[in-house]
Every structure is written in structure tokens, then in C-alpha cells.
Write a protein that holds these residues in place. Structure first.
Motif, PDB file in Angstrom:
ATOM      1  N   VAL A 192      49.675  29.627  42.083  1.00 35.81           N
ATOM      2  CA  VAL A 192      49.661  29.077  40.866  1.00 35.81           C
ATOM      3  C   VAL A 192      49.197  30.041  39.667  1.00 35.81           C
ATOM      4  CG1 VAL A 192      48.811  27.004  39.873  1.00 35.81           C
ATOM      5  CG2 VAL A 192      49.514  26.337  42.474  1.00 35.81           C
ATOM      6  N   VAL A 193      49.729  30.052  38.466  1.00 35.40           N
ATOM      7  CA  VAL A 193      48.613  30.336  37.716  1.00 35.40           C
ATOM      8  C   VAL A 193      47.852  30.372  37.320  1.00 35.40           C
ATOM      9  CG1 VAL A 193      48.741  31.200  34.519  1.00 35.40           C
ATOM     10  CG2 VAL A 193      50.611  31.952  36.446  1.00 35.40           C
TER      11      VAL A 193
ATOM     12  N   LEU B 189      43.511  37.344  31.734  1.00 35.86           N
ATOM     13  CA  LEU B 189      43.385  36.593  32.947  1.00 35.86           C
ATOM     14  C   LEU B 189      43.946  35.525  33.422  1.00 35.86           C
ATOM     15  CD1 LEU B 189      40.922  37.244  35.386  1.00 35.86           C
ATOM     16  CD2 LEU B 189      39.965  35.885  34.044  1.00 35.86           C
ATOM     17  N   ASP B 190      43.835  34.646  32.010  1.00 40.15           N
ATOM     18  CA  ASP B 190      44.366  32.988  32.561  1.00 40.15           C
ATOM     19  C   ASP B 190      45.731  33.047  33.111  1.00 40.15           C
ATOM     20  OD1 ASP B 190      46.288  33.350  30.091  1.00 40.15           O
ATOM     21  OD2 ASP B 190      45.076  31.833  29.245  1.00 40.15           O
ATOM     22  N   ALA B 191      46.150  34.392  32.425  1.00 39.37           N
ATOM     23  CA  ALA B 191      48.014  34.219  33.630  1.00 39.37           C
ATOM     24  C   ALA B 191      47.920  34.839  35.033  1.00 39.37           C
ATOM     25  CB  ALA B 191      48.999  35.551  32.384  1.00 39.37           C
ATOM     26  N   VAL B 192      46.898  35.096  35.893  1.00 37.32           N
ATOM     27  CA  VAL B 192      46.513  35.754  36.565  1.00 37.32           C
ATOM     28  C   VAL B 192      46.843  34.916  37.289  1.00 37.32           C
ATOM     29  CG1 VAL B 192      45.060  36.588  38.144  1.00 37.32           C
ATOM     30  CG2 VAL B 192      44.919  37.899  35.855  1.00 37.32           C
ATOM     31  N   VAL B 193      47.520  34.885  38.834  1.00 34.76           N
ATOM     32  CA  VAL B 193      47.426  34.816  39.831  1.00 34.76           C
ATOM     33  C   VAL B 193      45.884  34.457  40.697  1.00 34.76           C
ATOM     34  CG1 VAL B 193      48.911  34.460  41.977  1.00 34.76           C
ATOM     35  CG2 VAL B 193      49.643  35.071  40.254  1.00 34.76           C
ATOM     36  N   ALA B 194      46.403  33.224  41.107  1.00 33.58           N
ATOM     37  CA  ALA B 194      44.966  32.377  41.502  1.00 33.58           C
ATOM     38  C   ALA B 194      43.920  33.278  42.625  1.00 33.58           C
ATOM     39  CB  ALA B 194      45.075  30.915  42.026  1.00 33.58           C
ATOM     40  N   ASP B 195      44.404  33.542  43.213  1.00 32.05           N
ATOM     41  CA  ASP B 195      44.143  35.031  44.272  1.00 32.05           C
ATOM     42  C   ASP B 195      44.014  35.883  43.773  1.00 32.05           C
ATOM     43  OD1 ASP B 195      44.247  33.549  47.027  1.00 32.05           O
ATOM     44  OD2 ASP B 195      45.396  34.365  47.759  1.00 32.05           O
ATOM     45  N   ILE B 197      42.065  36.612  40.552  1.00 34.37           N
ATOM     46  CA  ILE B 197      41.057  36.799  39.822  1.00 34.37           C
ATOM     47  C   ILE B 197      40.270  37.606  39.536  1.00 34.37           C
ATOM     48  CG2 ILE B 197      39.187  35.325  37.985  1.00 34.37           C
ATOM     49  CD1 ILE B 197      41.200  32.460  39.410  1.00 34.37           C
ATOM     50  N   VAL B 230      38.965  29.470  37.297  1.00 33.72           N
ATOM     51  CA  VAL B 230      38.889  30.920  36.311  1.00 33.72           C
ATOM     52  C   VAL B 230      37.070  31.742  36.135  1.00 33.72           C
ATOM     53  CG1 VAL B 230      39.957  32.198  33.716  1.00 33.72           C
ATOM     54  CG2 VAL B 230      41.586  30.122  35.292  1.00 33.72           C
TER      55      VAL B 230
END
Lengths: 342, 342
Positions: A192-193, B189-195, B197, B230
Motif C-alpha cells: 500500500v502507498v 514520501l507519501d507516494a512511496v510504497v509502505a515497505d 519508507i 510515514v
């Protein structure tokens, strides 16, 4: 939703770790697994009937699950050929591999021609909202961990079953690929983003007014420098009433990070409770789950008893010893008021 | 890297909030802004020369920055027509809008035909690694906040400039779209995939051996239920030596969440220090930055003095009062050993 029952794919695999998704399904959902598919050179078995695609379809199978991991998570030519044959025989395909089914043109063309569905369980749904932290009706438990891969999924599934066995409504909410295949639904949280981590959990565990429990599968650890962001967003989105802390007592360094040691259990539990209070000030710990698979029965029982004493909480290896004492605690908890806001 | 200098786009806008990216560039990077482009019905100005595309190109501009936000972050037809004309005149295009330039076929075709580059600054680069938490050489400061939009970017930029003004090497590391346009590089950063960050921050702030500082732009808040994941990953990836806590004393509820109140400053600072210690046990706070834009000078000075006394830390409104005391503290800090591991 992925159509069940499943045919579990082992292919040519001889790597027990590599088939862990298929294994997890066979262990936790034998009711929806009609058989396993393996080639003659596969030395592994899940203990299920060995079926080819046509026989599996005749036995009721609806979806072939590519529950294996190979180097780099790639769809090799073998896998593609087998998936094509399975579609010809009438099966949908589900995969948790990194390389997506939808990016393999031969699979896409065959699915379109045959009316089959391709499920890439690592693809999040497109409509995940930003989290709000709004208090939701219903009761939720989240498993948290000192590290990755310490038994959070197994513990969550054991708790769901134990509640169901006592006649309590309980649903497993999956956040990883194996869990999603077991549940037939869920969110692949690591994909997820970043802005939508907590919103993704709010989406899969909405208001619940039937008196039952949502048992939410944890991911990562607040103390894992690679993935603590995922764990934090998951904790806030889950707004858990109850936490179970999962730990592997044999783990000496953090998974994938030989330069980091696991946290102390008390530090880890306190950090999780502190962070969880942001969205649910009433959160409490209800147990500690230890993976004792490397210990004999006497050692395991002794370690759990000592840990239970130290924390004043139920402690067990859920898969080996059950979770009765944790369930007793859960059932003694009052439901939060549905309209409460923080 | 986005080619500079920029022509800043205002278009038809009459909404001061909507042009905040263009405004941020004009305020912090007048050195790379040759002018502003606005139509006759635009009632706003950045105080820069009003130029059409050809005149801007003649004045040296290399990129038209669509530094505006309109409803839904869409590329309206006006915007597309203007961007096409700018490309014809010899300019690249950069955009922080949600709708990507690369998804507008007319822009893609024109860029290919003319040899221009389209920069969607909300698209993370494709090679972001998983974070490792490995201790890196060099000194890092991260701004953290009680909430979103409390001045973290402005504070970070002020600190970078103040260090540079004292002859210290210092680089602003951008983590949001406006910051990326100001710096010409960074990660959305808010558009990076969760894994990924923390890995994204490790990537933009690698080993540094010149004795200088990386000043890393913070995002969100550990106390914002939507975005704390994030903020957590950013904190771990930054492994900051120094934190500055940013706060808006007029904020009564968390941004976008009227049912949540901002945390106390002491709770927020302690939570950030505690989480930051996972990847840098030597982290310390070096200041508190208050946004006093709604106060008169006497009120602002008084509040900063009282806050400084309460925490025993420098406190100022960086944009209004400078950050001299914080910089004094930073310059008194020793460089960590380059080879140290945790």
C-alpha cells in the motif's frame, strides 16, 4: 473475493520454505483445499490428494493457488505453462508472487479468452482511503511482534478459531499475502502507498455491530528499522481493544538485519500500547505468544509459565498449546460503546 | 534532477492557498526563478517579472513549474494547453499535481517530438531499497511536528541557509513535492510504497564524509492517526543526530481530523526521541520551531521565550526570527564516528 476451493501448487519445488504459502493454506484451511498439484520431481507434499488440473476441477476446485516463492518472486516459464493449462481446465489463478500475473501477456490473453480471473494478491485495491482515526463500533484484536516472522499470522488464526469454537463471531482480517489467500480477502499492507496504511486497515475492519471480534493480522515490528512505519500505521488503523505480543525466543538478531537485536518483551509491549492509545486509549494486552517450535515440550511449557508470571498475562505457543487463557480474557472484556469518539 | 532556472506558473489562479508551491519556490529559491507566468485574469503575483514562455526561455528558464493546486489535483485543459505551448517554446515541465503529466497523451507526444522532459514530482524513483538501519557517516537533522502543515519545510530550509551562511556545508533533503521542486531532487514520501519508507530516506541521505549536515524535511506527525506510519519510517530512515520540533500554537485540532487534538509538546518530543533512538541512540533535540504568523511581534517573542525556558532548548519562529541559537547548538555537536554501527 477469490473463488474457493483451491488447488495448491507445489510445481517442481523441493524447498520447504518456498512453499510456505501453500503450506499455510493446507494447515489452516484444509476445508477449502481439494488437493495439491506437483510434478514428478517435487519431493514435497502437503498431505493432500495429488491431482492434475482436470481432476481438481472435477473435485470442485475453482482456483489454482501459486503458493510458492521462487528466486526473486518471478513467474518462470514452468509456472506460466502450468497456469495456462490450469485455466484451460477451468480454474482461476491466484498468486502472491512479486511479479504480477497481469504483467504476463500470455496469462492475460488466456484469461480473457476463457473467462478466467487472475488474482494478484499483492495488488492493493484501488479505493483505499486515507485513515481518519474515527472510533469504530465493534471489538478488535491485533497481533504485534518483536520482529517479522515470529508467528503473528498463526497466532491471529488460532485466536479466530478458538473464539469461533466457543460460539463467538470472529473474523480473521488478513494483511499479508498468505493471510489473504487463507481468508479469501484482505489487504497486502506492505504494497500500500505510505499515506494510506492506516486507512487500509480501517477499510478491512469497518464498524462491527454483531458483538463479534475482528482478529487483525499484524505485520513487522515497531522495532524493525525497515518496516516500523507499516507497523505504526497498522496499529493506528486497527485501533485495537486488545493486543497479543508475538515473539520467537530463539531469534538472536532482527530478521534480515544482523546488526540489530530484538527488543526486550517489556519494552516492545509498552511501545505498542503507547502508540495504540492514540486511536484507542482503552487498549490492553491480553497475552504473549511464543514460537516454541525449536524446544521440547517441557522447555516450552516452562518458558511460557515463566513469561506468564513475569507479565501477569496469559502466555502460550498458540499452535502447540492453544489460546484458551487469552480467549478467557477477551470474553471478559466489555464491548466499547459504538458511538464513542476520542 | 529538474533543469533550472524555473518559470513559475500561476495560470488563471486567484486562490493564494492554491499557489503555495509556486510561492514556496519564489520565497526560498528566487535565485532559480526567472519569472512568473499568469493569464490576464490571474489576480495574484509572486513579485517576479511576468514573462510569456518565449521571453522566459530567452531569460534562461529551463523548466515551467506547474506549482499550483486545483480541484482534485487535475490537469485541466487550460493547464495542458499552456504546458504544450511552453514545451514548444523550449521548456521542460514539472508538476506536483496528483494527475500525472505522463498520463496525458498530448503532453507525452509533444515531449517526445520536441525532446522535452516531463517531471512528475509525485512519482517516486523506481529503485528505492528496503531500509537497513545501518549507521551512516555524517550528521543529520530532521524536523518533526505536532501535526501536518506546521512549518517543517520552512524550518528545514531556514536551518540549511543559516548553516550555509556560517560557512558550513549543508543540504536540504526534500520529502514533499514543494521541497523537491525547491531542491531539484528528493523523494515524495507519501507516494512511496509502505515497505520502502525508511529505505527512501536512507537513499536520499547517504553516507556523508565532508563534515556537513543533511537537513531532512519532516512529514506528518507521530500523533496524526492518518500519517504516523510515514513519520515513523522517516524518523528511522533519517537516523537523525538532531531533531527540531515544529508546532503551530494556534492549531486547535489535528489537520483534517476535528475529533483529534494536537499532542502536548513534551509528549510529542519524547515520543520522537524514543522512536528515533532505534536507529540513532545519540539523537537529541536542538530546538523548537513555532509558527507565530498569527501573533504580533511581542506575543511571538514572549511565547518563544517561555517555550525555550520550559524545555531548556532554543525556540523561535525560524522564518521570522532566524535560527541562530539552534545553529549554535548544532555546531557544538561532534560528528559521529563514520564506522560506528549500532
Amino acid at each position: 473475493m477469490i473463488a474457493t476451493p483451491y488447488l495448491l501448487y507445489l510445481g517442481h519445488s523441493n524447498d520447504e520454505i518456498g512453499i510456505k504459502t501453500s503450506r499455510g493454506l493446507a494447515v489452516f484451511r484444509p476445508d477449502i483445499c481439494v488437493g495439491e498439484f506437483r510434478h514428478d520431481d517435487c519431493g514435497l507434499t502437503l498431505g493432500l490428494p495429488r491431482l492434475d488440473f482436470a481432476a481438481a476441477r472435477d473435485a470442485g476446485a475453482r482456483t489454482l493457488v501459486l503458493g510458492i516463492a521462487n528466486a526473486g518472486g518471478r513467474l518462470g516459464n514452468d509456472l506460466v505453462e502450468d497456469a495456462l493449462a490450469a485455466m484451460e481446465a477451468g480454474l482461476d489463478i491466484a498468486s502472491g508472487l512479486h511479479q504480477r500475473l497481469k504483467d504476463e501477456p500470455r496469462l492475460v490473453a488466456a484469461a480473457a479468452r476463457l473467462g478466467r480471473t487472475l488474482h494478484d494478491v499483492r495488488d492493493p485495491r484501488p479505493d483505499i482511503p486515507v485513515g481518519t482515526g474515527r472510533r469504530r463500533a465493534g471489538k478488535r484484536l491485533l497481533t504485534v511482534g518483536t520482529d517479522c516472522s515470529v508467528g503473528k499470522m498463526y497466532t491471529t488464526l488460532c485466536l479466530a478459531r478458538a473464539l469461533q469454537a466457543r460460539g463467538v463471531k470472529a473474523d480473521f482480517r488478513a494483511t499479508g499475502q498468505t493471510g489473504i489467500l487463507i481468508a479469501g480477502d484482505g489487504v497486502p499492507l506492505d504494497a500500500v502507498v505510505a499515506d494510506f496504511i492506516s486507512g487500509a486497515i480501517e477499510q478491512i475492519s469497518p464498524d462491527r455491530t454483531d458483538g463479534g471480534w475482528d482478529l487483525i493480522e499484524g505485520q513487522g515490528s515497531l522495532f524493525h528499522p525497515s518496516f516500523a512505519g507499516v507497523s505504526t500505521g497498522l496499529l493506528h488503523g486497527a485501533q485495537p481493544d486488545a493486543l497479543v505480543l508475538c515473539h520467537d525466543p530463539m531469534r538472536r538478531t532482527m530478521r534480515g538485519l544482523p546488526h540489530y537485536q530484538p527488543p526486550r518483551l517489556d519494552d516492545c509491549l509498552e511501545a505498542n500500547l503507547r502508540a495504540a492509545r492514540l486511536t484507542n486509549p482503552q487498549v490492553r494486552a491480553v497475552g504473549i505468544a511464543l514460537n516454541t517450535s525449536a524446544m521440547d515440550a517441557a522447555q516450552a511449557t516452562d518458558l511460557c509459565a515463566r513469561t506468564a508470571d513475569m507479565f501477569g498475562l496469559p502466555c502460550s505457543d498458540p499452535y502447540r498449546m492453544g489460546v484458551d487463557a487469552m480467549v478467557d480474557l477477551l470474553l471478559a472484556m466489555d464491548a466499547p460503546a459504538a458511538t464513542e469518539t476520542i
